[in-house]
Design a protein around this motif. Structure first.
Motif, PDB file in Angstrom:
ATOM      1  N   ARG A 116       0.824  -1.188   0.000  1.00 33.45           N
ATOM      2  CA  ARG A 116       0.000   0.000   0.000  1.00 33.45           C
ATOM      3  C   ARG A 116       0.873   1.258   0.000  1.00 33.45           C
ATOM      4  N   ASP A 117       0.545   2.171  -0.906  1.00 34.03           N
ATOM      5  CA  ASP A 117       1.175   3.485  -0.977  1.00 34.03           C
ATOM      6  C   ASP A 117       2.703   3.381  -0.995  1.00 34.03           C
ATOM      7  N   LEU A 118       3.212   2.429  -1.744  1.00 31.13           N
ATOM      8  CA  LEU A 118       4.662   2.209  -1.810  1.00 31.13           C
ATOM      9  C   LEU A 118       5.309   3.306  -2.652  1.00 31.13           C
ATOM     10  N   ALA A 119       6.288   3.988  -2.075  1.00 29.55           N
ATOM     11  CA  ALA A 119       6.979   5.079  -2.763  1.00 29.55           C
ATOM     12  C   ALA A 119       8.481   4.847  -2.699  1.00 29.55           C
ATOM     13  N   VAL A 120       9.165   5.211  -3.789  1.00 29.11           N
ATOM     14  CA  VAL A 120      10.622   5.085  -3.876  1.00 29.11           C
ATOM     15  C   VAL A 120      11.179   6.368  -4.470  1.00 29.11           C
ATOM     16  N   VAL A 121      12.175   6.930  -3.798  1.00 30.00           N
ATOM     17  CA  VAL A 121      12.904   8.095  -4.281  1.00 30.00           C
ATOM     18  C   VAL A 121      14.377   7.728  -4.332  1.00 30.00           C
ATOM     19  N   ILE A 122      14.975   7.826  -5.518  1.00 32.63           N
ATOM     20  CA  ILE A 122      16.384   7.503  -5.697  1.00 32.63           C
ATOM     21  C   ILE A 122      17.081   8.706  -6.315  1.00 32.63           C
ATOM     22  N   GLY A 123      18.098   9.219  -5.628  1.00 32.75           N
ATOM     23  CA  GLY A 123      18.838  10.373  -6.139  1.00 32.75           C
ATOM     24  C   GLY A 123      17.953  11.583  -6.378  1.00 32.75           C
ATOM     25  N   VAL A 166      15.910  -1.257  -2.392  1.00 33.06           N
ATOM     26  CA  VAL A 166      15.978   0.194  -2.576  1.00 33.06           C
ATOM     27  C   VAL A 166      15.242   0.840  -1.406  1.00 33.06           C
ATOM     28  N   PRO A 167      15.592   2.093  -1.053  1.00 24.88           N
ATOM     29  CA  PRO A 167      14.869   2.778   0.025  1.00 24.88           C
ATOM     30  C   PRO A 167      13.410   2.950  -0.366  1.00 24.88           C
ATOM     31  N   ARG A 168      12.498   2.697   0.579  1.00 22.71           N
ATOM     32  CA  ARG A 168      11.077   2.810   0.261  1.00 22.71           C
ATOM     33  C   ARG A 168      10.293   3.251   1.490  1.00 22.71           C
ATOM     34  N   THR A 169       9.138   3.807   1.225  1.00 24.37           N
ATOM     35  CA  THR A 169       8.181   4.135   2.270  1.00 24.37           C
ATOM     36  C   THR A 169       6.833   3.551   1.865  1.00 24.37           C
ATOM     37  N   GLY A 170       5.935   3.508   2.832  1.00 26.13           N
ATOM     38  CA  GLY A 170       4.626   2.919   2.595  1.00 26.13           C
ATOM     39  C   GLY A 170       4.469   1.679   3.446  1.00 26.13           C
ATOM     40  N   SER A 171       3.687   0.730   2.972  1.00 24.50           N
ATOM     41  CA  SER A 171       3.409  -0.485   3.727  1.00 24.50           C
ATOM     42  C   SER A 171       3.586  -1.708   2.826  1.00 24.50           C
ATOM     43  N   VAL A 172       4.319  -2.704   3.354  1.00 28.43           N
ATOM     44  CA  VAL A 172       4.482  -3.991   2.681  1.00 28.43           C
ATOM     45  C   VAL A 172       4.219  -5.062   3.728  1.00 28.43           C
ATOM     46  N   ARG A 173       3.064  -5.687   3.655  1.00 25.44           N
ATOM     47  CA  ARG A 173       2.675  -6.687   4.651  1.00 25.44           C
ATOM     48  C   ARG A 173       2.730  -8.082   4.020  1.00 25.44           C
ATOM     49  N   LEU A 174       3.517  -8.953   4.644  1.00 22.65           N
ATOM     50  CA  LEU A 174       3.642 -10.341   4.213  1.00 22.65           C
ATOM     51  C   LEU A 174       2.932 -11.219   5.236  1.00 22.65           C
ATOM     52  N   ALA A 175       1.862 -11.879   4.805  1.00 25.80           N
ATOM     53  CA  ALA A 175       1.047 -12.716   5.692  1.00 25.80           C
ATOM     54  C   ALA A 175       0.637 -11.934   6.936  1.00 25.80           C
ATOM     55  N   GLY A 176       0.286 -10.656   6.736  1.00 23.90           N
ATOM     56  CA  GLY A 176      -0.201  -9.811   7.815  1.00 23.90           C
ATOM     57  C   GLY A 176       0.868  -9.089   8.608  1.00 23.90           C
ATOM     58  N   GLU A 177       2.146  -9.410   8.385  1.00 22.52           N
ATOM     59  CA  GLU A 177       3.246  -8.791   9.133  1.00 22.52           C
ATOM     60  C   GLU A 177       3.842  -7.641   8.330  1.00 22.52           C
ATOM     61  N   GLU A 178       3.964  -6.478   8.955  1.00 22.79           N
ATOM     62  CA  GLU A 178       4.568  -5.325   8.302  1.00 22.79           C
ATOM     63  C   GLU A 178       6.069  -5.561   8.146  1.00 22.79           C
ATOM     64  N   THR A 179       6.569  -5.399   6.901  1.00 27.65           N
ATOM     65  CA  THR A 179       7.977  -5.699   6.615  1.00 27.65           C
ATOM     66  C   THR A 179       8.723  -4.531   5.989  1.00 27.65           C
ATOM     67  N   VAL A 180       8.087  -3.375   5.850  1.00 24.37           N
ATOM     68  CA  VAL A 180       8.691  -2.309   5.047  1.00 24.37           C
ATOM     69  C   VAL A 180       9.993  -1.796   5.655  1.00 24.37           C
ATOM     70  N   ARG A 181      10.186  -1.979   6.937  1.00 26.16           N
ATOM     71  CA  ARG A 181      11.426  -1.504   7.559  1.00 26.16           C
ATOM     72  C   ARG A 181      12.479  -2.601   7.706  1.00 26.16           C
ATOM     73  N   LEU A 182      12.173  -3.785   7.240  1.00 25.05           N
ATOM     74  CA  LEU A 182      13.120  -4.889   7.389  1.00 25.05           C
ATOM     75  C   LEU A 182      14.146  -4.883   6.265  1.00 25.05           C
ATOM     76  N   PRO A 183      15.403  -5.238   6.577  1.00 25.93           N
ATOM     77  CA  PRO A 183      16.415  -5.367   5.520  1.00 25.93           C
ATOM     78  C   PRO A 183      16.167  -6.628   4.699  1.00 25.93           C
ATOM     79  N   THR A 184      16.823  -6.697   3.562  1.00 29.79           N
ATOM     80  CA  THR A 184      16.579  -7.779   2.612  1.00 29.79           C
ATOM     81  C   THR A 184      16.812  -9.157   3.218  1.00 29.79           C
ATOM     82  N   HIS A 185      17.884  -9.336   3.971  1.00 21.87           N
ATOM     83  CA  HIS A 185      18.184 -10.681   4.472  1.00 21.87           C
ATOM     84  C   HIS A 185      17.107 -11.183   5.424  1.00 21.87           C
ATOM     85  N   LEU A 186      16.462 -10.279   6.168  1.00 21.59           N
ATOM     86  CA  LEU A 186      15.378 -10.715   7.042  1.00 21.59           C
ATOM     87  C   LEU A 186      14.107 -11.013   6.259  1.00 21.59           C
TER      88      LEU A 186
END
Length: 263
Positions: free
Chosen positions: A10-17, A56-76
């Motif tokens: 939801r409302d996923l935004a990416v700003v690069i440079g 990439v840096p992002r804001t918004g919401s990314v929920r995997l099976a109900g868990e918010e993951t938008v602040r998690l690094p890739t390896h997690l």
């Protein structure tokens, strides 16, 4: 879509440079089968995938099976069950099929699911000692998808799996994805609409970094006006295994790939 989505963006935004690439993407991935992410070249499809994966840096919401993951690094994110089959397939050409699969084993993920991989793709077992660089494009895609199935992932993201492949090999890849989707839900980034029509139950369409359509894939692709307006396709293409629609050119947003992030 029946049931709660496996992945809800939801409302996923990416700003690069200082450049806004994504302006607010909404996307649901069904809890089974194939969900397609569509759009013209440069719409932001690969950037969306990279944002979901935390590449990439992002804001918004990314929920995997109900868990918010938008602040998690890739390896997690990978440990939580997202497998990634990158655009270039990312196989190690000089290593055997078995060695490519062995490298994808994830510590702490339990016993690698070789039985599942070999059940879905018996060719990989038969060609275990063959250098991956000598495989066909479709067979290399089996390796790329097989790696994502080894570790009990809950979601596979397949980015442009038919890019640059001959029509005969596109048919082979379609069979690979069909088999994989029986075991694990797939988010498919693809421009080959014949393949999408064959595989996908649901879809989302991006334009200029925004979601402009969500719904059943069959409904969209059955509407020539909508496909022309949203995807730039001037005519409907019949879906047959013998004559799949040739994929258009690459998405410019795919220049920087982190190919092995989710193996």
């Amino acid at each position: 879509m029946s049931g709660e989505p496996l992945l809800a963006v939801r409302d996923l935004a990416v700003v690069i440079g200082g450049r806004h690439i994504l302006h607010g993407v909404d996307l649901d991935v069904a809890p089974s089968g194939v969900t397609a992410l569509l759009g013209r070249n440069g719409a932001g499809k690969t950037t969306t995938v990279r944002a979901v994966l935390g590449l990439v840096p992002r804001t918004g919401s990314v929920r995997l099976a109900g868990e918010e993951t938008v602040r998690l690094p890739t390896h997690l994110l990978v440990r939580r069950g997202i497998g990634y089959a990158p655009e270039d397939r990312g196989v190690f050409a000089g290593l055997t099929v078995a060695e490519n699969l062995r490298l994808a084993e994830r510590p702490g993920a339990g016993e690698p699911a070789y039985d599942l991989v070999h059940e879905l793709f018996p060719e990989l077992k038969a060609r275990a000692r063959q250098p991956a660089g000598t495989l066909s494009g479709g067979q290399q895609q089996m390796v790329a998808i097989g790696r994502t199935l080894l570790n009990g992932n809950r979601l596979i993201i397949a980015d442009e799996p038919t890019k640059g492949l001959a029509p005969r090999v596109v048919t082979e890849v379609a069979r690979v994805l069909e088999r994989a989707a029986r075991a694990v839900p797939v988010l498919l980034v693809e421009q080959n609409l014949a393949l999408v029509r064959r595989l996908a139950g649901h879809c989302a369409v991006l334009a200029d970094g925004r979601t402009v359509h969500r719904g059943p894939a069959a409904d969209l692709l059955a509407d020539p006006d909508a496909t022309r307006r949203l995807l730039g396709v001037g005519r409907r293409t019949a879906v047959t295994e013998e004559h799949p629609m040739a994929p258009p050119g690459p998405d410019p947003s795919s220049a920087a790939q982190a190919g092995k992030a989710g193996a």
